[in-house]
Scaffold this active site. Structure first.
Site, PDB file in Angstrom:
ATOM      1  N   GLY A  15      13.243  -8.883  12.799  1.00 48.52           N
ATOM      2  CA  GLY A  15      12.599  -8.668  11.498  1.00 48.52           C
ATOM      3  C   GLY A  15      11.396  -7.769  11.723  1.00 48.52           C
ATOM      4  N   SER A  16      10.236  -8.409  11.934  1.00 46.76           N
ATOM      5  CA  SER A  16       9.037  -7.632  12.288  1.00 46.76           C
ATOM      6  C   SER A  16       9.252  -6.936  13.632  1.00 46.76           C
ATOM      7  CB  SER A  16       7.825  -8.559  12.376  1.00 46.76           C
ATOM      8  OG  SER A  16       7.489  -9.021  11.092  1.00 46.76           O
ATOM      9  N   ILE A  63      19.787  -7.483   3.591  1.00 46.66           N
ATOM     10  CA  ILE A  63      20.035  -6.084   3.268  1.00 46.66           C
ATOM     11  C   ILE A  63      20.064  -5.871   1.746  1.00 46.66           C
ATOM     12  CG2 ILE A  63      21.531  -4.082   3.646  1.00 46.66           C
ATOM     13  CD1 ILE A  63      20.102  -5.308   6.195  1.00 46.66           C
ATOM     14  N   ARG A  70      -4.318 -15.237 -28.179  1.00 48.62           N
ATOM     15  CA  ARG A  70      -4.446 -16.686 -28.029  1.00 48.62           C
ATOM     16  C   ARG A  70      -5.843 -17.176 -28.434  1.00 48.62           C
ATOM     17  NH1 ARG A  70      -2.117 -21.653 -27.653  1.00 48.62           N
ATOM     18  NH2 ARG A  70      -3.329 -23.019 -26.310  1.00 48.62           N
ATOM     19  N   GLN A 118     -16.107 -15.429 -21.358  1.00 48.13           N
ATOM     20  CA  GLN A 118     -16.462 -14.639 -20.182  1.00 48.13           C
ATOM     21  C   GLN A 118     -15.574 -14.979 -18.975  1.00 48.13           C
ATOM     22  OE1 GLN A 118     -20.573 -14.862 -18.684  1.00 48.13           O
ATOM     23  NE2 GLN A 118     -20.912 -12.906 -19.698  1.00 48.13           N
ATOM     24  N   GLY A 128      -0.357 -23.098 -19.652  1.00 46.35           N
ATOM     25  CA  GLY A 128       1.003 -23.673 -19.596  1.00 46.35           C
ATOM     26  C   GLY A 128       2.085 -22.650 -19.906  1.00 46.35           C
ATOM     27  N   GLU A 147       9.988  -4.365   3.997  1.00 51.15           N
ATOM     28  CA  GLU A 147       9.545  -3.052   4.516  1.00 51.15           C
ATOM     29  C   GLU A 147       8.272  -3.184   5.347  1.00 51.15           C
ATOM     30  OE1 GLU A 147      10.359   0.474   2.426  1.00 51.15           O
ATOM     31  OE2 GLU A 147      11.956  -0.437   1.228  1.00 51.15           O
TER      32      GLU A 147
HETATM   33  N1  CAA Z   1       6.852   7.417  13.372  1.00 54.60           N
HETATM   34  C1  CAA Z   1       7.404   7.940  14.497  1.00 54.60           C
HETATM   35  N2  CAA Z   1       7.549   7.225  15.636  1.00 54.60           N
HETATM   36  C2  CAA Z   1       7.107   5.956  15.622  1.00 54.60           C
HETATM   37  C3  CAA Z   1       6.525   5.351  14.488  1.00 54.60           C
HETATM   38  C4  CAA Z   1       6.401   6.145  13.341  1.00 54.60           C
HETATM   39  N3  CAA Z   1       5.873   5.650  12.219  1.00 54.60           N
HETATM   40  N4  CAA Z   1       6.191   4.086  14.789  1.00 54.60           N
HETATM   41  C5  CAA Z   1       6.555   3.881  16.063  1.00 54.60           C
HETATM   42  N5  CAA Z   1       7.111   5.013  16.567  1.00 54.60           N
HETATM   43  C6  CAA Z   1       7.610   5.260  17.920  1.00 54.60           C
HETATM   44  C7  CAA Z   1       6.491   5.049  18.932  1.00 54.60           C
HETATM   45  O1  CAA Z   1       5.700   6.213  19.076  1.00 54.60           O
HETATM   46  C8  CAA Z   1       7.256   4.688  20.185  1.00 54.60           C
HETATM   47  O2  CAA Z   1       7.772   5.856  20.774  1.00 54.60           O
HETATM   48  P1  CAA Z   1       7.111   6.485  22.145  1.00 54.60           P
HETATM   49  O3  CAA Z   1       7.277   5.403  23.163  1.00 54.60           O
HETATM   50  O4  CAA Z   1       7.907   7.713  22.379  1.00 54.60           O
HETATM   51  O5  CAA Z   1       5.688   6.735  21.803  1.00 54.60           O
HETATM   52  C9  CAA Z   1       8.457   3.920  19.650  1.00 54.60           C
HETATM   53  O6  CAA Z   1       8.613   4.291  18.271  1.00 54.60           O
HETATM   54  C10 CAA Z   1       8.258   2.429  19.744  1.00 54.60           C
HETATM   55  O7  CAA Z   1       7.085   2.134  19.002  1.00 54.60           O
HETATM   56  P2  CAA Z   1       6.198   0.846  19.240  1.00 54.60           P
HETATM   57  O8  CAA Z   1       5.986   0.653  20.708  1.00 54.60           O
HETATM   58  O9  CAA Z   1       5.016   0.946  18.366  1.00 54.60           O
HETATM   59  O10 CAA Z   1       7.189  -0.280  18.733  1.00 54.60           O
HETATM   60  P3  CAA Z   1       6.975  -1.805  18.518  1.00 54.60           P
HETATM   61  O11 CAA Z   1       8.177  -2.500  19.025  1.00 54.60           O
HETATM   62  O12 CAA Z   1       5.634  -2.225  19.050  1.00 54.60           O
HETATM   63  O13 CAA Z   1       7.033  -1.958  16.914  1.00 54.60           O
HETATM   64  C11 CAA Z   1       6.208  -2.056  14.684  1.00 54.60           C
HETATM   65  C12 CAA Z   1       6.148  -1.388  16.060  1.00 54.60           C
HETATM   66  C13 CAA Z   1       5.194  -1.294  13.842  1.00 54.60           C
HETATM   67  C14 CAA Z   1       5.798  -3.521  14.772  1.00 54.60           C
HETATM   68  C15 CAA Z   1       7.633  -1.915  14.092  1.00 54.60           C
HETATM   69  O14 CAA Z   1       8.554  -2.706  14.804  1.00 54.60           O
HETATM   70  C16 CAA Z   1       7.711  -2.257  12.637  1.00 54.60           C
HETATM   71  O15 CAA Z   1       7.361  -1.443  11.776  1.00 54.60           O
HETATM   72  N6  CAA Z   1       8.212  -3.489  12.309  1.00 54.60           N
HETATM   73  C17 CAA Z   1       8.490  -3.843  10.895  1.00 54.60           C
HETATM   74  C18 CAA Z   1       9.900  -3.491  10.557  1.00 54.60           C
HETATM   75  C19 CAA Z   1      10.103  -3.317   9.093  1.00 54.60           C
HETATM   76  O16 CAA Z   1       9.294  -2.742   8.377  1.00 54.60           O
HETATM   77  N7  CAA Z   1      11.257  -3.762   8.644  1.00 54.60           N
HETATM   78  C20 CAA Z   1      11.641  -3.575   7.262  1.00 54.60           C
HETATM   79  C21 CAA Z   1      13.103  -3.672   7.137  1.00 54.60           C
HETATM   80  S1  CAA Z   1      13.772  -2.649   5.886  1.00 54.60           S
HETATM   81  C22 CAA Z   1      13.498  -3.429   4.441  1.00 54.60           C
HETATM   82  O17 CAA Z   1      12.753  -4.364   4.336  1.00 54.60           O
HETATM   83  C23 CAA Z   1      14.184  -2.819   3.299  1.00 54.60           C
HETATM   84  C24 CAA Z   1      14.286  -3.665   2.088  1.00 54.60           C
HETATM   85  O18 CAA Z   1      14.985  -4.617   2.031  1.00 54.60           O
HETATM   86  C25 CAA Z   1      13.564  -3.294   0.886  1.00 54.60           C
END
Ligand code: CAA
Length: 379
Positions: free
Chosen positions: A131-132, A157, A268, A279, A340, A363
Site C-alpha cells: 500500500g504505502s 483498484i 434554520r 457567533q 441532528g 493516492e
Molecule cells: N518521481 C520520480 N522518481 C521517484 C519519485 C518521483 N516522484 N519518487 C521516488 N522516485 C524514485 C527515487 O528517486 C528512487 O530512484 P533512485 O534510486 O534512482 O533515486 C526510486 O524511485 C525509489 O524511491 P524511494 O527510495 O523514495 O522509494 P520508497 O520505497 O522509499 O517509497 C514512497 C517512497 C514515497 C513512500 C512511495 O512508496 C509512495 O509514494 N507510496 C505511496 C503509494 C501510493 O500513493 N499509492 C496509491 C495507490 S494508487 C491509488 O490510490 C489510486 C486510487 O485508487 C484513487
C-alpha cells in the site's frame, strides 16, 4: 502574479459546474445508497472531453492543462465525489502517464480510446502487502519470448471492474527492488484476468473499488510501458499528478460543506433567529471558508507548476495533505452546524464526511504526503 483565470479556465469551470448541477446531482443520494456506478454520467463526461483532459487532441483528448482538469474535478466533486474519482483516475493516473511514456503504438491502440472516454482505465499499483510501501510488489511479470506472463493480486483498484484497460505495476526483477518494477497494459478479457470482490466502502460508494487477480496472464511484450525496471518511477511520477486530482476532489467536498452550511445557517431558526446570527456558527463558517480558500490556492498552484513545466511533486503532496485534512474538518463542522439533520441520510452533509475521509488515504496517505514533503526539504 496573476490570480485571474483565462477565458478557457472560466469556461471549463462553468461547463463543469452546469454539468454537475444538471446531470450529476440528480440521483447522487440513490447511487450512494445502491453503490451504483454512474455509467451514463461517465459517458456524458466523455462527450464533454472530461475523461482525457490533458491528452492532446491528436490522441483523442481535450488538449487542456492541469489547472482546467483541477477545476473540473473540483466542480464535479462538489456534487458527487464518486464521479470525481472515476474521472481523476482515468485522466491523471491512466491517460496522463500513457501520453507521457507510452509508445506510438500504445497511444494508437489504447490512449485514443481512453482519452476520448470510449474506454475506461484503472491503475493497479496497490497490493495486499504493497500500500504505502508501494515498491514491495509481489505481482510478477516474467518475460517469455514476445510476451510477459503476469501473476499476482491487486487491491483497492478504483474503476477496477468497469475498466477496459488496466495499467499494472509488476516486478520484472525482484532482486532489484524499486528498480525491478515495470508497467504493463492489461486488457479486459485477457485469459487469467479476473475481478475479485467489490469493496463495500464507507464513502465514494458509487465508485467501483475491487481487487484484481492475475493468473498466468499472457500479454504482448509491446504492452510494457517504458523501459523494463522503469515502472516504479512511472508510478511515482504519475501519482504526483494524480495527487492534484485528489486534492481538487477534497477541495470540491470542502466547498460543498461550506455552501451547505451557509445555506442552512441562514434558513434554520433557533431562539427565534436564524442560527447564522449566532457567533458560534459564524466562527465555524469563517474558519471553514478560510481553510477552503487556502486549500484552493495550494491546489491551483500545484496545477500551475505542473503546467509551467516546473517540478511540482512536493507542492502536489502539500495540496493533497492540506485539502484532504480540511475537507474532513469541514464535513465534521458542517454536520455540527446541521445538528441532528446533519447526521441523517436525507441531508447531504453526512455523505460529505464519508466521502472526504478517503482523500486522506488513497493516492498516498497523509503520512506518505508528509514523507514526500519532508524528503524534498531535507535532501
Ligand atoms: N518521481 C520520480 N522518481 C521517484 C519519485 C518521483 N516522484 N519518487 C521516488 N522516485 C524514485 C527515487 O528517486 C528512487 O530512484 P533512485 O534510486 O534512482 O533515486 C526510486 O524511485 C525509489 O524511491 P524511494 O527510495 O523514495 O522509494 P520508497 O520505497 O522509499 O517509497 C514512497 C517512497 C514515497 C513512500 C512511495 O512508496 C509512495 O509514494 N507510496 C505511496 C503509494 C501510493 O500513493 N499509492 C496509491 C495507490 S494508487 C491509488 O490510490 C489510486 C486510487 O485508487 C484513487
Amino acid at each position: 502574479m496573476d490570480f485571474q483565470f483565462s477565458e478557457i479556465h472560466e469556461m471549463i469551470r462553468e461547463t463543469a459546474r452546469k454539468f454537475a448541477k444538471e446531470r450529476v446531482a440528480p440521483g447522487t443520494i440513490e447511487r450512494d445508497e445502491r453503490e451504483e456506478f454512474p455509467k451514463a454520467i461517465v459517458k456524458e463526461l466523455a462527450e464533454l472531453g472530461f475523461m482525457g483532459m490533458m491528452v492532446p487532441e491528436e490522441w483523442g483528448g481535450a488538449g487542456l492543462d492541469a489547472l482546467s482538469y483541477a477545476l473540473a474535478v473540483e466542480e464535479i466533486s462538489k456534487v458527487d465525489a464518486s464521479v470525481g474519482v472515476i474521472m481523476s483516475v482515468n485522466n491523471s493516473l491512466v491517460c496522463f502517464g500513457l501520453n507521457k511514456e507510452g509508445s506510438q503504438l500504445q497511444k494508437e491502440r489504447f490512449l485514443r480510446d481512453l482519452a476520448s472516454g470510449r474506454k475506461l482505465g484503472a491503475f493497479a499499483l496497490s497490493e495486499p502487502e504493497a500500500g504505502s510501501d508501494a515498491s514491495n510488489q509481489r505481482t510478477t511479470a516474467v518475460r517469455d519470448g514476445d510476451s510477459y506472463i503476469l501473476n499476482g493480486v491487486k487491491n483497492w483498484i478504483t474503476n477496477g471492474s468497469t475498466a477496459d484497460i488496466v495499467l499494472v505495476m509488476a516486478a520484472t526483477d525482484k532482486a532489484k527492488g524499486a528498480k525491478g518494477i515495470s508497467t504493463f497494459i492489461l486488457e479486459k478479457g485477457t485469459p487469467g484476468f479476473t475481478v475479485g470482490k467489490k469493496e463495500r466502502k464507507l464513502g465514494i460508494r458509487s465508485s467501483d473499488t475491487v481487487s484484481l487477480s492475475l493468473t498466468d496472464c499472457r500479454i504482448p511484450a509491446a504492452n510494457r510501458v517504458g523501459e523494463e525496471g522503469g515502472g516504479f518511477k512511472f508510478a511515482m511520477k504519475t501519482l504526483e499528478g494524480g495527487r492534484i486530482g485528489i486534492a481538487a476532489q477534497a477541495l470540491g467536498i470542502a466547498q460543498a460543506c461550506l455552501d451547505a452550511s451557509t445555506r442552512y445557517a441562514k434558513e434554520r431558526k433557533a431562539f427565534d433567529h436564524p442560527i447564522a446570527e449566532l457567533q458560534a456558527i459564524q466562527f465555524k463558517i469563517a474558519d471553514m471558508a478560510t481553510s477552503v480558500e487556502a486549500a484552493r490556492m495550494l491546489v491551483y498552484r500545484a496545477a500551475f507548476l505542473k503546467d509551467s513545466g516546473s517540478p511540482f511533486g512536493p507542492e502536489a503532496a502539500m495540496a493533497k495533505l492540506f485539502a484532504s485534512k480540511i475537507a474532513v474538518q469541514a464535513a465534521l463542522e458542517a454536520i455540527q452546524i446541521h445538528g441532528g439533520y446533519g447526521y441523517v441520510r436525507e441531508y447531504l452533509v453526512e455523505r460529505y464526511l464519508r466521502d472526504a475521509k478517503i482523500t486522506e488515504i488513497y493516492e498516498g496517505t497523509s503520512e506518505i504526503q508528509k514523507i514526500v514533503i519532508a524528503r524534498s526539504l531535507l535532501k
